[in-house]
Write an enzyme that holds these catalytic residues in place. Structure first.
Site, short mmCIF file in Angstrom:
data_model
loop_
_atom_site.label_atom_id
_atom_site.label_comp_id
_atom_site.label_asym_id
_atom_site.label_seq_id
_atom_site.Cartn_x
_atom_site.Cartn_y
_atom_site.Cartn_z
N HIS A 132 -6.70 -2.01 -4.97
CA HIS A 132 -5.66 -2.60 -4.12
C HIS A 132 -4.83 -1.52 -3.46
O HIS A 132 -4.65 -0.42 -3.96
CB HIS A 132 -4.78 -3.59 -4.88
N CYS A 133 -4.34 -1.87 -2.28
CA CYS A 133 -3.35 -1.07 -1.56
C CYS A 133 -2.19 -2.03 -1.29
O CYS A 133 -1.66 -2.62 -2.22
CB CYS A 133 -3.94 -0.44 -0.31
N LYS A 134 -1.81 -2.19 -0.05
CA LYS A 134 -0.76 -3.16 0.27
C LYS A 134 -1.37 -4.51 0.60
O LYS A 134 -1.04 -5.52 -0.02
CB LYS A 134 0.08 -2.65 1.46
#
Length: 515
Positions: A132-134
């Site tokens: 995950h990132c944003k």
């Protein structure tokens, strides 16, 4: 209300039908999700961390672990996910420092194959990686596709297609859409095919050539620092470092041939012209581009043709290089109006054919790109008004600097280093260049100087034929359409003219600005 907000924020990304969360299974072993949160106000519109953990526990027991890439902070402490998280953060809307790729790929492989130092009770084929990132799109998609290519043998096309099919709702564009991130996926493919060997070296920017430069454009050179968590502005070109190229040449053999001549370094004698009436090298380069027979060229449509030369050696500590453009026009009451923003990342190990040369990249080269192929604002295709037509960066490996660093993918069973995480609350997040956008800005001495005067106007008394000391170009290899020093254009870059090599690649549309 919170559920409705999450659906709106998730927008074009597919939601998992069972979990009701903004996540997808890229494969049976790779889950991509938007960044979860356990605190308000983010909890109202992001994946609730407690629900994500419950879903992973129910579906996968202890056989899951998180890889996160948020330089802005995860939004939750490690303890909330049992400490089962690996940190490799870098700024949003940008490709990763390539030195992180071998570490990320090796650590993910070791976990999924059950050979890592932690939890060897996991069964091969049962474990999952949660990335995950944003938004779980740009950065997460770059890593997911890189893993499929480097560890599972997928082609670039199939990996990108799979991520789009699983992560995006139909008709909402590509999963990985930012041109520089797409360029990095291509780099990973070349890295994989040639032994997964990467050489990190500093790079010196010798010149930046810009065709059709408009007024009020600020040109900056940036790179990664702080293990990739921060993007640093190493230099912004001043008017004194700018030459407007004028004149004409009687005969043009095409743009590539003239660049070959220009990159040879020294001219006769001590770097001065043999004939004072002969046009300068930079004049030849620019005029040849204007006289190109390419019917699709945009050169010379507006603006001027300019060469930027740093007054002092401009050295970036890693092979990752970013050229950033911002166009400003003067406004009233102490403000300037930002009318365009664009940038491009490239890596000189790959642009110097390092993988194909057995890990021995060229010591110099030229990277070219057109305005339309540049990265836009916050991961979208928007760049505002046109700031230039084409650009070329002349680079070389500086002499007498730090030695090269060889980075190989960690072996199976080897403990893999992770980088320091950003503050999970985001309170101490460094400036990463993610907030660049169009609109009014308070005028500063530097911006006012750019905005008041034409970016392509020569100063009174300046000459356009000087090239500085001879050693500025010493060691820079020639570049052209023929010869051993030819550099292949990256996949996402259009060739500057039909005289130049390299495949064309249409930049993906339907970009999601929330990546």
């Amino acid at each position: 209300m919170a559920s409705l907000l999450r659906q709106i924020v998730a927008g074009p990304r597919a939601r998992h039908p069972e979990a009701g969360l903004d996540l997808c299974y890229v494969t049976d072993n790779i889950i991509a999700t938007s960044g979860p949160s356990g605190t308000y106000p983010q909890l109202a519109y992001r994946n609730p961390l407690s629900q994500l953990v419950k879903f992973l526990d129910d579906k996968h027991g202890s056989d899951w672990a998180i890889w996160e890439f948020r330089a802005e902070g995860t939004g939750y402490p490690d303890s909330e996910v049992y400490g089962r998280v690996k940190h490799y953060p870098w700024p949003d809307h940008h490709p990763p420092p390539f030195a992180l790729i071998p570490l990320i790929m090796g650590s993910m492989r070791n976990w999924l194959k059950g050979t890592d130092a932690e939890g060897k009770e996991g069964k091969e084929g049962k474990r999952v990686v949660v990335v995950h990132c944003k938004a779980g799109k740009g950065r997460s998609g770059t890593v997911s596709c890189s893993y499929l290519i480097s560890e599972e043998g997928w082609s670039v096309e199939d990996a990108l297609k799979r991520f789009t099919e699983r992560r995006m709702r139909p008709g909402f564009g590509a999963g990985v859409s930012i041109p520089s991130q797409l360029r990095w996926v291509g780099y990973v493919d070349r890295w994989t095919k040639h032994g997964k060997r990467y050489i990190e070296r500093p790079v010196e920017v010798v010149e930046v050539h810009v065709w059709g430069l408009r007024d009020g454009v600020k040109v900056a050179v940036e790179g990664f620092v702080d293990e990739g968590r921060t993007i640093k502005n190493f230099h912004t070109f001043s008017k004194e470092e700018r030459d407007l190229v004028r004149g004409d040449i009687k005969k043009s053999n095409g743009f590539a041939d003239v660049v070959t001549e220009a990159m040879k370094g020294k001219q006769a004698g001590n770097g001065t012209k043999e004939n004072s009436d002969e046009p300068s090298i930079s004049e030849k380069v620019m005029t040849a581009a204007q006289n190109s027979n390419d019917p699709d060229r945009l050169i010379g449509s507006k603006g001027g043709d300019v060469v930027f030369r740093p007054s002092e050696p401009l050295v970036i500590p890693t092979s990752d290089l970013n050229i950033d453009f911002e166009r400003r026009n003067k406004a009233s009451y102490g403000f300037t109006m930002v009318t365009s923003v664009a940038h491009v990342w490239f890596n000189t190990y790959f642009e110097g054919n390092g993988p194909e040369n057995g890990g021995n990249p060229d010591d110099s080269g030229v990277f070219e790109i057109e305005w339309d192929a540049m990265d836009g604002i916050k991961g979208s295709s928007r760049k505002g008004t046109r700031a230039f037509d084409k650009m070329a960066v002349v680079w070389k490996t500086p002499r007498g600097r730090q030695s090269s660093i060889v980075i190989n993918e960690p072996s199976v069973d080897e403990e893999v280093k992770q980088t320091q995480p950003a503050d999970w609350r985001g309170d101490a997040a460094p400036s990463t260049g993610m907030d660049k956008d169009l609109g009014l800005r308070a005028a500063t001495p530097s911006s006012a100087s750019v905005s008041r005067a034409s970016s392509v106007r020569s100063h009174k008394g300046e000459t356009n034929d000087g090239h500085g000391p001879d050693d500025e170009r010493e060691g820079v290899k020639p570049y052209g359409a023929e010869g051993e020093n030819e550099i292949k254009a990256p996949d996402s870059v259009l060739p500057l003219s039909k005289d130049l090599p390299g495949p064309t690649h249409e930049v993906a549309k339907g970009d999601d600005p929330s990546t």
